[in-house]
Design a protein around this motif. Structure first.
Motif, short mmCIF file in Angstrom:
data_model
loop_
_atom_site.label_atom_id
_atom_site.label_comp_id
_atom_site.label_asym_id
_atom_site.label_seq_id
_atom_site.Cartn_x
_atom_site.Cartn_y
_atom_site.Cartn_z
N LEU A 101 0.73 -1.19 0.06
CA LEU A 101 0.12 -0.17 0.10
C LEU A 101 1.00 1.43 -0.05
CD1 LEU A 101 -2.78 -1.00 2.53
CD2 LEU A 101 -3.13 -0.92 0.11
N ASN A 102 1.94 1.07 0.54
CA ASN A 102 2.99 2.38 0.77
C ASN A 102 3.54 2.87 -0.74
OD1 ASN A 102 6.13 2.92 1.30
ND2 ASN A 102 4.46 4.50 2.29
N ILE A 103 3.92 1.46 -1.47
CA ILE A 103 4.50 1.67 -2.87
C ILE A 103 3.52 2.39 -3.72
CG2 ILE A 103 5.21 0.38 -4.77
CD1 ILE A 103 7.48 0.95 -2.47
N ILE A 104 2.12 1.95 -3.60
CA ILE A 104 0.99 2.35 -4.51
C ILE A 104 0.83 3.92 -4.28
CG2 ILE A 104 -1.46 2.12 -5.12
CD1 ILE A 104 -1.21 -0.79 -4.52
N ALA A 105 0.78 4.09 -2.73
CA ALA A 105 0.71 5.40 -2.43
C ALA A 105 1.87 6.23 -2.95
CB ALA A 105 0.54 5.76 -0.94
N ILE A 106 3.10 5.98 -2.92
CA ILE A 106 4.19 6.66 -3.33
C ILE A 106 4.04 6.90 -4.72
CG2 ILE A 106 6.67 6.70 -3.82
CD1 ILE A 106 7.00 5.28 -1.02
N SER A 107 3.42 5.78 -5.51
CA SER A 107 3.47 6.20 -6.92
C SER A 107 2.47 7.14 -7.42
CB SER A 107 3.21 4.76 -7.51
OG SER A 107 1.87 4.06 -7.23
N MET A 108 1.53 7.32 -6.41
CA MET A 108 0.37 8.44 -6.77
C MET A 108 0.43 9.63 -6.15
SD MET A 108 -2.89 5.61 -6.79
CE MET A 108 -2.84 4.40 -8.01
N GLY A 127 2.59 13.42 -5.04
CA GLY A 127 3.59 14.36 -5.56
C GLY A 127 5.21 14.17 -5.23
N SER A 128 6.14 14.69 -5.92
CA SER A 128 7.36 14.42 -5.59
C SER A 128 7.85 14.94 -4.47
CB SER A 128 8.11 14.86 -6.81
OG SER A 128 7.99 16.27 -7.05
N GLY A 129 7.20 16.22 -4.02
CA GLY A 129 7.65 16.93 -2.84
C GLY A 129 7.29 16.30 -1.62
N ALA A 130 6.07 15.53 -1.57
CA ALA A 130 5.71 14.83 -0.48
C ALA A 130 6.63 13.26 -0.29
CB ALA A 130 4.23 14.35 -0.58
N VAL A 131 6.87 12.81 -1.50
CA VAL A 131 7.61 11.68 -1.56
C VAL A 131 9.07 11.98 -1.11
CG1 VAL A 131 8.88 9.92 -2.90
CG2 VAL A 131 6.48 10.46 -3.28
N THR A 132 9.54 13.19 -1.45
CA THR A 132 11.12 13.46 -1.04
C THR A 132 11.06 13.74 0.46
OG1 THR A 132 11.29 14.48 -3.33
CG2 THR A 132 12.86 15.12 -1.34
N ALA A 133 9.94 14.25 1.00
CA ALA A 133 9.85 14.67 2.19
C ALA A 133 9.43 13.55 3.38
CB ALA A 133 8.89 15.71 2.71
N ALA A 166 6.70 11.99 3.50
CA ALA A 166 5.39 12.40 4.29
C ALA A 166 4.25 11.30 3.63
CB ALA A 166 5.20 13.74 3.84
N VAL A 167 4.72 10.31 2.95
CA VAL A 167 3.53 9.64 2.24
C VAL A 167 3.47 8.18 3.20
CG1 VAL A 167 2.96 8.41 0.34
CG2 VAL A 167 4.14 10.57 -0.09
N GLY A 168 2.31 7.96 3.48
CA GLY A 168 1.99 6.54 4.43
C GLY A 168 1.58 5.50 3.30
N ILE A 169 0.12 5.24 3.52
CA ILE A 169 -0.71 4.41 2.80
C ILE A 169 -1.80 5.07 1.97
CG2 ILE A 169 -0.42 2.49 4.36
CD1 ILE A 169 -2.95 2.84 5.53
N ILE A 170 -1.76 6.35 2.29
CA ILE A 170 -2.73 7.39 1.43
C ILE A 170 -1.90 8.19 0.63
CG2 ILE A 170 -4.55 8.79 1.58
CD1 ILE A 170 -5.36 7.79 4.26
N PRO A 171 -2.01 8.41 -0.58
CA PRO A 171 -1.47 9.26 -1.73
C PRO A 171 -1.48 10.82 -0.99
CG PRO A 171 -2.66 7.72 -2.88
CD PRO A 171 -3.22 7.62 -1.45
N VAL A 172 -0.36 11.60 -1.37
CA VAL A 172 -0.47 13.02 -0.89
C VAL A 172 -0.30 13.72 -2.16
CG1 VAL A 172 0.59 14.78 0.40
CG2 VAL A 172 0.55 12.36 1.39
N ASN A 173 -1.15 14.66 -2.45
CA ASN A 173 -0.97 15.48 -3.64
C ASN A 173 -1.11 14.51 -4.90
OD1 ASN A 173 -0.37 17.74 -2.22
ND2 ASN A 173 1.82 17.67 -2.07
N PHE A 174 -2.23 14.06 -4.75
CA PHE A 174 -2.49 12.80 -6.03
C PHE A 174 -2.20 13.17 -7.32
CE2 PHE A 174 -5.14 10.52 -8.84
CZ PHE A 174 -5.02 9.31 -8.31
N THR A 175 -1.54 12.39 -8.05
CA THR A 175 -1.06 12.23 -9.20
C THR A 175 -0.91 10.97 -9.92
OG1 THR A 175 0.39 13.36 -11.04
CG2 THR A 175 1.35 12.65 -8.83
#
Length: 298
Positions: free
Chosen positions: A33-40, A42-48, A50-59
């Motif tokens: 679930l974490n991998i799926i959330a990272i793939s969806m 934004g790069s800023g949240a991923v770099t920080a 800040a992504v768990g199992i729910i996508p942040v800044n969905f893309t």
């Protein structure tokens, strides 16, 4: 009078076991679930981080980059062909080798010699460079057969099927031979139908191994157009500077700025896992043992 208490304690024990199994199952799902959330995300949240199992800044930009790429679909087709050719060749050679090796030493003269060669080949191999030289000298570079033929005889699978054949009651074969069946008929009409669970397991080994292998493509393919899917997506990176030099338009550039290599790598993992997730349910029902038990009464 104690039966209700025992029944209650038994149900309570089962409930606890089911809760533990469910908890462990959910834990194993968290990384996916974490991998799926990272793939969806934004790069800023991923770099920080800040992504768990729910996508942040969905893309869905990483998936768009993969799907809109013509080479992605070409590599996907190459991987499908590789899996199909390898599976057919593996299963034919495995069965044709395992059946005679399952016979006794008196029935198959030289069986011990062949078994020694197989075990030696399983434990030791020629290495990457000699294998490459053989493939090159056979003129197989940049050919799909360079991905198929080096692994045409998986020795471990041969031994696995051989041991399963040896466990089949001898009475079945003897009865068929008395009725006039040939060895090929015994193999096709008795051994193979009984061995479906083991054959399905070996088939899954072949599919997963060939689908996930990316290193062979790097060795035997000198052109990107001939890469299988795993090799191609492994080579994908986001190079903004190169894209600017190639004249990428401002709209696509702004979209790509929201994607990082971590997003793309996560999307690679998700996309590459989908075919295996779709195939596994059709094969997992065959993962059973003891199908021969009780088929013949001694």
């Amino acid at each position: 009078m104690n039966l209700p208490n025992k029944s209650l304690s038994g149900k309570l024990g089962k409930a606890i076991i089911y809760m533990i199994i469910t908890f462990l199952g959910l834990i194993t799902l968290l990384p996916l679930l974490n991998i799926i959330a990272i793939s969806m995300s934004g790069s800023g949240a991923v770099t920080a981080n800040a992504v768990g199992i729910i996508p942040v800044n969905f893309t869905l930009e990483p998936y768009r980059m993969l799907v809109d790429d013509p080479q992605f679909w070409r590599s996907f087709g190459i991987s499908i062909l590789r899996v199909v050719f390898s599976l057919v060749l593996n299963m034919i050679l495995i069965v044709l080798m395992a059946y005679p090796l399952s016979k006794s030493n008196s029935e198959f003269k030289g069986r011990k010699i062949y078994m020694g060669i197989l075990i030696f080949a399983m434990l030791f191999n020629g290495g990457m460079i000699p294998t490459y030289l053989v493939v090159r000298n056979l003129g197989l570079l940049n050919s799909i057969w360079s991905l198929v033929l080096p692994g045409a005889v998986p020795v471990f699978s041969v031994i696995l099927i051989m041991n399963f054949f040896r466990g089949i009651p001898k009475s079945l074969e003897e009865a068929a031979i008395i009725d006039g069946a040939t060895q090929m008929q015994v193999l096709l009409k008795i051994f193979l139908p009984i061995s479906v669970p083991s054959l399905a397991t070996v088939a899954l080994f072949s599919i997963v191994g060939n689908w996930n292998d990316f290193f062979s493509g790097l060795i035997y393919m000198t052109r990107v157009s001939n890469y299988p899917l795993m090799t191609y997506i492994q080579s994908l990176t986001i190079d903004i500077q190169a894209m600017i030099q190639q004249g990428i338009d401002s709209t696509n550039l702004s979209q790509l700025m929201g994607v990082s290599d971590r997003n793309l790598n996560a999307a690679k993992i998700v996309v590459s896992s989908i075919p295996l997730i779709l195939i596994y349910p059709f094969l997992q029902k065959y993962f059973i043992t003891g199908i021969v038990v009780g088929s013949v009464k001694e």
